[in-house]
Structures are given as structure tokens and as C-alpha cells.
Scaffold this active site. Structure first.
Site, PDB file in Angstrom:
ATOM      1  N   PRO A 170       0.784  -1.234   0.000  1.00 20.33           N
ATOM      2  CA  PRO A 170       0.000   0.000   0.000  1.00 20.33           C
ATOM      3  C   PRO A 170       0.818   1.288   0.000  1.00 20.33           C
ATOM      4  O   PRO A 170       0.778   2.082   0.948  1.00 20.33           O
ATOM      5  CB  PRO A 170      -0.832  -0.139   1.276  1.00 20.33           C
ATOM      6  CG  PRO A 170       0.050  -0.912   2.202  1.00 20.33           C
ATOM      7  CD  PRO A 170       0.783  -1.894   1.322  1.00 20.33           C
ATOM      8  N   CYS A 171       1.545   1.521  -1.094  1.00 18.18           N
ATOM      9  CA  CYS A 171       2.318   2.758  -1.187  1.00 18.18           C
ATOM     10  C   CYS A 171       1.399   3.980  -1.237  1.00 18.18           C
ATOM     11  O   CYS A 171       1.840   5.099  -0.954  1.00 18.18           O
ATOM     12  CB  CYS A 171       3.236   2.726  -2.395  1.00 18.18           C
ATOM     13  SG  CYS A 171       2.423   2.406  -3.971  1.00 18.18           S
TER      14      CYS A 171
END
Length: 283
Positions: A246-247
Site C-alpha cells: 500500500p504505497c
């Protein structure tokens, strides 16, 4: 030709972008609906079906004040416990653990000649995606607004690998992440090409709970390299597995969402969508 779901997502993205750009003017439902060429009734229904909440409530999740409060209240304990959520039931991925395995030099030298990679296209709440896997796990996932270009970008990652267009078990398991009920998810394995530093950053990103946000400097501290914020930013930008790693949950310390490899509008849509799902689970 795009599917209706993909068309609907891009209408939602356009609406979010319009509201963000004109937030100070507080555009009403009729005005936003007109910009995406829908009646107010149909726009309200489409948006609520997609996000689970009204457009007005959704935009509250994207405000600077909301982001700043999240950062202020959660920074101290953000990474204390891996996958800590404070949620009940199936709200967060209680049964899901995403494990990263780094590729060996032999597995990606010579452009990945030793790799057999399956790939397929699929739909997500945020547009079309391309997903690829080796026998050890998911090696690539990207949003694919242009399917032909998306495939070219995958092939450039491992130009000498053996590619087969097919959906396998690893891909099916990974795609469950886009569902709202994660109770039946089992372990997801990622098989990634990256430096030791990149792998550390990507592993740190996995510990940011859904509905929470962090900053580049915070991630740098977590990996015990507090002076490496800029390098962390580069590693975040090089993330080869969208959404699963989850950048999108890493934002600027000012509370602004910042850039995103697959578009800042899509990043805002994902952040707001996740906040809405968590809000519904604890509400």
C-alpha cells in the site's frame, strides 16, 4: 472497449478531482453530476454504490484536516504491531498476511530468463489492472488504463522471461483484496525483484493499517534509517505491486496526498475508498 465498471470508476475519479480542485467553492451535487455527464440522482447512486457513502462524506476523508489528524494521532503507534487495526469481525485482513520473498540474482539475471510468468487482466474498483505471477507468488500488479501499454511495461520488467496469459491461483487469491469481505483470504505471497533497501521499505508499507496514513520520514524511521526519507520516496515510487503493497498510504507530512505512480487522482480515490470501508466497519 472499456467495461461499464471501468467507465464508472473513471467517472468517479473525474468527480473526485473536480471536487478537490474546486473544494473552496463547495460545488453542490448538481454541479459535480453535470461535470461527469450524469443526472444528480444517478451520480449520487453511482458514487454511493462505489464508495459506500455519499460524495460529501467521501470528500471529508480527503481533506487536509482529516489527513493531518490521522498523522498526528497515529504516528506514535503506527508500526508497533504488524497489521494492528483495532477493528472487529472481518473488517481488516485478520486472516491475511502478505509475505515478500526477494528474488535471487539467478532468478532475474539476463532479463529474467529463468522465470516463467503468468499474467492476466482484471477489473478493480479503481480501473483495469494487470497482474503477473511466478510459481513463487505475485511479481507485478499495476493499474492498466491502456492494456497494450500495461503489457509492454510488464514485459520490460523481465524481457527474457517466458510469459503465458492465464489466471492462476496466486492471481485469484491476490484479486480477493479488492473485495469488501476479506474473511476467506489466505496468505498472499509476493515474489519481487528489489534491492535489500527496497524490500525493507515495501515490508514496512505492509504494516500501515488500512484506513491509516504515514509519511516518508516515518517509514524511514521504521527501517532505522531516519535520514533516508528521499531514498524511501524513491523505493515507494518503485513499488511493483500496486495496492497489495500500500504505497498509496504514504503521503506528505503536510497532509497532502502527493504524487502516485498510477495517478494522483487514483491515489485520492483509493485513500478515500479505504477510509470509507473502515468507517463502515466500525460505525
Amino acid at each position: 472497449m472499456s467495461t461499464q465498471e471501468n467507465i464508472n470508476y473513471h467517472r468517479i475519479e473525474d468527480a473526485i478531482n473536480y471536487i478537490k480542485l474546486n473544494f473552496k467553492d463547495q460545488p453542490n451535487l448538481d454541479e459535480v453530476a453535470e461535470k461527469v455527464h450524469l443526472s444528480p440522482f444517478h451520480f449520487q447512486r453511482l458514487f454511493t454504490d462505489w464508495a459506500g457513502i455519499s460524495p460529501k462524506k467521501f470528500l471529508q476523508y480527503l481533506s487536509l484536516d482529516y489527513a493531518k489528524n490521522l498523522l498526528k494521532n497515529n504516528q506514535a503507534t503506527l508500526f508497533d504491531t504488524a497489521f494492528e487495526t483495532g477493528l472487529s469481525g472481518t473488517g481488516r485482513l485478520h486472516d491475511l498476511f502478505i509475505n515478500i520473498e526477494g528474488m535471487t540474482p539467478a532468478e532475474y539475471k539476463n532479463g529474467g530468463r529463468a522465470l516463467a510468468i503468468n499474467y492476466s487482466f482484471a477489473e478493480s474498483p479503481f480501473g483495469n489492472i494487470i497482474v503477473a505471477s511466478t510459481p513463487k507468488g505475485i511479481c507485478y500488479l499495476a493499474f492498466a488504463d491502456d492494456l497494450e501499454d500495461a503489457l509492454k511495461q510488464l514485459l520490460a520488467q523481465f524481457p527474457n522471461a517466458q510469459y503465458t496469459q492465464m489466471v492462476d491461483g496466486a492471481q485469484q487469491e491476490a484479486l480477493f483484496i479488492f473485495k469488501k469481505d476479506w474473511s476467506k483470504l489466505s496468505n498472499i505471497k509476493l515474489h519481487l525483484k528489489g534491492t535489500s533497501f527496497q524490500l525493507k521499505v515495501w515490508e514496512a508499507l505492509l504494516n500501515i493499517p488500512m484506513g491509516r496514513l504515514s509519511t516518508y520520514s516515518s517509514v524511514a524511521k521504521v527501517i532505522n534509517q531516519p535520514a533516508a526519507s528521499r531514498a524511501v520516496g524513491s523505493a515507494v515510487g518503485d513499488n511493483p505491486v500496486a495496492f497489495l503493497i500500500p504505497c498509496h498510504r504514504v503521503i506528505k507530512s503536510t497532509g497532502e496526498t502527493g504524487q502516485y505512480h498510477w495517478g494522483s487522482g487514483r491515489k485520492s480515490a483509493i485513500i478515500g475508498w479505504e477510509a470509507a470501508q473502515v468507517g463502515a466497519m466500525v460505525g
